[in-house]
Design an enzyme around this catalytic site. Structure first.
Site, mmCIF file in Angstrom:
data_model
loop_
_atom_site.group_PDB
_atom_site.id
_atom_site.type_symbol
_atom_site.label_atom_id
_atom_site.label_comp_id
_atom_site.label_asym_id
_atom_site.label_seq_id
_atom_site.Cartn_x
_atom_site.Cartn_y
_atom_site.Cartn_z
ATOM 1 N N ALA B 55 0.857 -1.173 0.000
ATOM 2 C CA ALA B 55 0.000 0.000 0.000
ATOM 3 C C ALA B 55 0.899 1.230 0.000
ATOM 4 O O ALA B 55 2.014 1.175 0.508
ATOM 5 C CB ALA B 55 -0.878 0.001 1.240
ATOM 6 N N THR B 56 0.419 2.293 -0.605
ATOM 7 C CA THR B 56 1.346 3.407 -0.812
ATOM 8 C C THR B 56 1.001 4.691 -0.068
ATOM 9 O O THR B 56 1.075 4.714 1.139
ATOM 10 C CB THR B 56 1.564 3.655 -2.307
ATOM 11 O OG1 THR B 56 0.293 3.616 -2.931
ATOM 12 C CG2 THR B 56 2.441 2.584 -2.889
#
Lengths: 232, 283
Positions: B55-56
């Site tokens: 996830a960023t």
């Protein structure tokens, strides 16, 4: 060598039950009332910090009378059980029935084991549903018996006279404020005459199915309570 | 459920449930079911970084009266977009939110544990943890993940909330060793964070309204997506927009999709005219 006196099992259990009942009868009462949008608890409690009514999980609440240290232990065990179950499965998998069963087994085992003194407590476990038909109220006694309650119930020292008052005045689909007023009047009722309980000595909390948050448990502060009681 | 049974096989609650002591759920879990604790797992040698989705970008910014946190919706696995509508910003309790960057699976598990930890304390003690107390608990959970982080499965959350004692929004960032750093005004974590931070630097003002603050974080996420392939931009065909949490003295609130869409549409409208975003004054 000394021989212990023979005591019949019936007598032994009766003594233990009397012991527990006496302890419970010394305390003040707790009332649970089902109203249109949920389940309400009112108790007479001089302490603002030591609660008799508490949140267990999203839709589940706990109320108790008797020895504080004993029911506090049970309350913490209930929170631990509920949080553990909710964490390992899902929040919806935590049910009032499961909790009531765990309490019943615990109280029952302690009551009938010779080594421990019986717990001097009585407990309500309530779970609020999506409709009032789905609400569940369980009463657990010191010996691990479970009873399903509907509409209203009382436990503690003056449970009988409080319950009689509730029986005479309760009707389904009360509003929350009506339910609070009814419960407070019931707590103040006794055979010898009615008394007014000071607002600061009342503990009011409820499970509100209309609350948008996941956690449906709420407490009422004494300012709001004075307002509601004055509205009668 | 095995943990709920007594050792003797009866259904009585085990003694560990009835023993007074800790108000911490993770401590209790360690005593009852240590296998459920993320920190107690051992992995074989080697790197596992390419095995799971990442996830960023997460951004957070304060405004007078609260704090806003937002996250894009993309999870990547190498060059693959693993999920285009993942949610990375979660309410931690009524007055705080946590956003996650790093290995998605472990991060989501950590968030669940953190949420339970805060709620558990609140129920047992009858009062909520202080803002710093919450931030420190999260520190401890991240530190427990250090072994996995060294094998490429790092979790780096961003924590924000409204401090009822100080009457202001606060933001905390973390490193993989559990180091906890309080940020002033704004912060961003994740692969697109340097671009988001650049945007925040230029757009942030101290007197933002709630709506303006949300616009600023959405602009920052747009800039992150513009330059970082692992950050998802607004998906106009599927109408997927960032998750935005607003925390004020009234508690945590997730902005409705339609409200976020409205702001995002305005931001995109502006970018149609000037793709690099709004001008900042030179001095």
């Amino acid at each position: 060598m000394s021989m212990p006196f023979y005591v019949s099992p019936e007598q032994l259990m009766k003594d233990r039950a009397d012991f527990a009942r006496k302890g419970i009868a010394r305390g003040r009462s707790v009332v649970v009332v089902q109203y249109a949008d949920g389940v309400l608890f009112v108790s007479e409690n001089a302490s603002q910090a030591l609660h008799k009514v508490s949140e267990i999980y999203d839709r589940i609440a706990f109320a108790a009378v008797g020895r504080y240290n004993e029911f506090e232990n049970l309350r913490i065990a209930g929170v631990r059980l509920a949080d553990l179950r909710g964490y390992s499965y899902d929040r919806r998998d935590v049910t009032g029935r499961g909790l009531a069963n765990a309490y019943a087994q615990t109280l029952g085992t302690i009551f009938s084991s010779g080594g421990e003194k019986p717990y001097e407590v009585e407990i309500f476990v309530a779970e609020v549903g999506d409709t009032s038909e789905e609400d569940q109220i369980y009463r657990l006694t010191y010996d691990g018996q479970v009873a399903d309650e509907h509409g209203f119930a009382a436990m503690g020292g003056d449970a009988e006279s409080v319950a009689t008052y509730l029986k005479e005045h309760y009707r389904p689909e009360l509003t929350r404020d009506e339910a609070i007023r009814l419960a407070v009047q019931a707590l103040g009722h006794s055979e010898s005459g009615d008394r007014t309980i000071p607002v600061t000595e009342l503990e009011v909390a409820w499970l509100d199915r209309t609350r948008p948050q996941q956690r449906k448990f709420r407490r009422l502060d004494s300012d709001s309570l004075s307002g509601i009681l004055a509205g009668s | 459920m095995s943990q709920a049974r007594g050792s003797s096989g009866d259904a009585r609650l085990p003694d560990v449930f009835l023993t007074p002591g800790t108000s911490s759920f993770s401590d209790f879990l360690g005593a009852v079911s240590p296998e459920l604790l993320p920190a107690r797992r051992t992995l074989p040698q080697g790197t596992a970084a390419e095995l799971a989705p990442h996830a960023t970008t997460i951004v957070a910014a304060t405004f007078p009266g609260g704090v806003v946190m937002a996250g894009d919706r993309r999870a990547t696995m190498g060059n693959i977009i693993a999920q285009r509508d993942i949610e990375k910003v979660f309410p931690a309790d009524e007055y705080s939110a946590v956003g996650i960057a790093g290995t998605a699976g472990l991060a989501v598990e950590m968030v669940r544990l953190f949420q339970t930890e805060l709620e558990h304390y609140e129920k047992i003690e009858g009062s909520t943890l202080s803002m710093d107390g919450k931030a420190n608990r999260l520190s401890a959970l991240i530190r427990g993940n250090l072994g996995l982080a060294m094998q490429g499965l790092a979790v780096v959350p961003l924590f924000a909330g409204y401090d009822l004692t100080a009457d202001q929004g606060r933001i905390f960032s973390y490193d993989v060793t559990g180091g906890r750093y309080e940020e002033t005004a704004f912060h961003s974590v994740g692969s697109g964070s340097m671009f988001a931070k650049g945007a925040l630097k230029k757009l942030y003002r101290e007197d933002l309204s709630e709506l303006d603050c949300v616009t600023v974080v959405i602009q920052a996420l747009y800039d992150a997506a513009d330059d970082d392939s692992a950050t998802g931009g607004p998906d106009l065909t599927r109408r997927i927009f960032p998750v935005v949490s607003v925390i004020t003295a009234d508690g945590h609130r997730r902005m409705t999709e339609s409200d976020v869409a409205e702001i995002a549409d305005r931001v995109i409208g502006g970018r149609m005219q000037r793709p690099d975003g709004p001008h900042a004054a030179l001095n």
